[in-house]
Enzyme design. Structure first.
Site, mmCIF file in Angstrom:
data_model
loop_
_atom_site.group_PDB
_atom_site.id
_atom_site.type_symbol
_atom_site.label_atom_id
_atom_site.label_comp_id
_atom_site.label_asym_id
_atom_site.label_seq_id
_atom_site.Cartn_x
_atom_site.Cartn_y
_atom_site.Cartn_z
ATOM 1 N N ASP A 1 0.883 -1.143 0.051
ATOM 2 C CA ASP A 1 -0.039 0.099 -0.084
ATOM 3 C C ASP A 1 0.814 1.103 0.159
ATOM 4 O OD1 ASP A 1 -1.313 2.350 0.889
ATOM 5 O OD2 ASP A 1 -2.876 1.070 1.648
ATOM 6 N N HIS A 2 1.061 1.955 -1.164
ATOM 7 C CA HIS A 2 2.252 2.968 -1.279
ATOM 8 C C HIS A 2 2.046 4.024 -0.234
ATOM 9 C CE1 HIS A 2 -0.573 4.918 -3.894
ATOM 10 N NE2 HIS A 2 0.219 6.252 -3.850
ATOM 11 N N HIS B 1 -5.836 2.696 1.583
ATOM 12 C CA HIS B 1 -5.009 4.101 1.813
ATOM 13 C C HIS B 1 -5.575 4.663 2.886
ATOM 14 C CE1 HIS B 1 -3.036 3.466 -1.792
ATOM 15 N NE2 HIS B 1 -3.544 4.151 -2.628
#
Ligand code: BG6
Length: 505
Positions: free
Chosen positions: A191-192, A254
């Site tokens: 999950d960047h 996010h």
């Protein structure tokens, strides 16, 4: 967090990028690798193999990567450094379901590994749609390309991108397929957002200072808002987005990860399993939605034509390749609760949207009002409450709103801001891109900033309740908001009926 207690030591390896000629590789992965090289962070033995459908050879891949770096790199392109870096880039045309492609990959790896520098370590980065994950993992296994988690001198690790499935069932299936081939310790689910400096700083802010944590609970906090607003529309990803929508694309991952960082209990050690278990507890405490709750406390909408940076833009249903009667949401706002001792009764308002008035990701913690005595007796003119704003991006920083006395003989109170800005304090380009940090962590074998299987599944379980309620009541049209605005009036009503307001960002 990783890197706070121990220095990261990225290990020599070959990075095999499935989808190496795709959009993510072009915009994020190749530029991230180049920046890591510029900063001297890559291990001495490091090679890349792009593995994708486009027909290319090494030379073509290098010029494809060069263009990508020139366009998207954080640090400016430098011809001399590039010449050195590009030698590590290779390409293998692939058909993901064809065993011959994997045999060809094996030959490339044998060639590279025979030189010895990578020590035979492999990282498979699956920058491909989730429906291919199981297939690719199986093919890797059948081709004998995966080292076992234990008992081998070399390591094999796999990175998978979000979205991991589209609901709990599909996520479980993908996780099962991965588990047939890889041990959980070899799997890195990206999950960047967790790679962003400002997100990692949430824990430092909370647990590296003595002034916040004593106030971090239902006794002192009135509510929390988390906003992920984007200026962009769906761009070239209409096909994917139409199936996903804002809830799956942003909230499931996010936003829930941000919520976990804000709400989790203090970990007693910076250990990946401890941190991830604490985050999991938050997800498990999210109040489940009933269909009636979804009706009342979840708003979805779609952007209609409007303006973006002063220029006219089309509405969602008029975007290229989209159905004119699409009911995919490009905006979600909702109210939820974390039903545990610390957060009992504190609403968390979450919202995200495409084509909003501006790009801004922010967490706002609003504290309770001071008592209605002394400076706050005037009910018609109450003091502004203290607000801690954690700006994730852009203009990264943290600000605290406090009340101060206006200068002069009379006591007049005015809200002022104490402000920390990353750019001013640490320098404008000192912040690495999320992908730089995350790739380095995989090379170092540190899974702290990656989602564990149970976290992903707990998040889907909660999201599915909304999705199911929506499916039962499929409207012909969604509420709309004009592109370039802050969302539909329904979202304002959601928070205003609780006597609160969305923060102006
Ligand atoms: C991705 C979503 O995960 O995050 C995109 O799929 C979104 O739709 C992007 O635009 C936002 O990332 P960032 O880092 O630009 O906030």
């Amino acid at each position: 967090m990783a890197g706070l207690e121990k220095a990261l030591v990225p290990q020599p390896c070959t990075l095999i990028i499935f989808g190496g000629s795709g959009d993510l590789s072009r915009r994020k992965l190749l530029p991230a690798l180049y920046n890591l090289a510029l900063d001297g962070h890559l291990p001495a033995g490091f090679e890349v193999i792009g593995f994708a459908r486009s027909e290319m050879d090494d030379a073509k891949y290098r010029s494809f990567a060069c263009e990508a770096v020139q366009k998207f790199s954080r640090r400016p392109y430098d011809a001399a450094h590039w010449a050195e870096f590009e030698r590590a880039l290779h390409y293998q045309t692939a058909s993901f379901d064809d065993p011959k492609s994997y045999q060809a990959l094996k030959s490339r790896l044998d060639e590279i590994e025979a030189r010895g520098a990578t020590l035979g370590n492999r990282i498979f980065y699956l920058a491909i749609p989730p429906s291919f994950i199981g297939l690719c993992a199986r093919q890797l296994k059948e081709a004998g390309l995966v080292h076992p988690a234990k008992g081998a001198e070399q390591f094999s690790r796999i990175i998978v991108e979000k979205p991991l499935g589209h609901d709990l069932e599909s996520a479980r299936k993908i996780n099962d397929e991965l588990a047939h081939v890889f041990d959980e310790s070899q799997i890195y689910r990206i999950d960047h957002y967790l790679g962003k400096e400002t997100v990692q700083n949430i824990l430092v802010m909370r647990f590296g200072n003595s002034i916040f944590e004593p106030l971090w609970d239902e006794k002192h906090i009135d509510h929390v808002q988390i906003t992920v607003a984007e200026e962009e529309g769906v761009g070239t990803r209409a096909g994917y987005y139409e199936e996903a929508g804002a809830l799956r694309d942003i909230v499931q991952n996010h936003i829930l990860q941000l919520l976990c960082m804000v709400a989790m209990e203090p970990p007693y050690v910076m250990d990946p399993e401890v941190i991830r278990s604490h985050k999991l507890e938050v997800l498990r405490c999210l109040r489940p939605f009933t269909p009636q709750d979804v009706e009342r406390y979840v708003v979805r909408a779609q952007y209609s034509a409007g303006f973006c940076r002063g220029l006219p833009v089309v509405g969602y249903r008029q975007e290229k390749c989209l159905k004119i009667d699409s009911t995919t949401e490009t905006y979600v706002a909702l109210r939820t609760f974390v039903d545990n001792w610390r957060w009992a009764g504190v609403p968390f308002y979450l919202r995200t949207g495409k084509r909003m008035a501006k790009r801004a990701t922010e967490i706002t913690v609003q504290f309770k009002n001071v008592p209605r005595v002394l400076f706050n007796v005037d009910a018609t003119n109450p003091l502004e409450p203290n607000v801690l704003a954690i700006r994730i991006q852009p203009d990264e920083g943290i600000s605290l709103r406090i009340s101060a006395k206006l200068t002069g003989a009379r006591v007049r109170i005015y809200p002022v801001k104490m402000d920390f800005r990353y750019g001013t304090t640490f320098g404008a380009d000192a912040t690495p891109e999320a992908y730089e940090r995350l790739i380095l962590d995989v090379m170092a074998g540190d899974p702290t900033l990656f989602m564990r299987r149970d976290e992903v599944e707990a998040a889907w379980q909660w999201i599915d309740l909304v999705q199911e309620a929506w499916q039962q009541k499929a409207p012909e049209r969604l509420p709309e908001y004009a592109a370039g605005t802050w969302g539909p009036p329904e979202a304002d009503r959601l928070i205003e009926s609780d006597g609160r307001r969305w923060r102006t960002l």
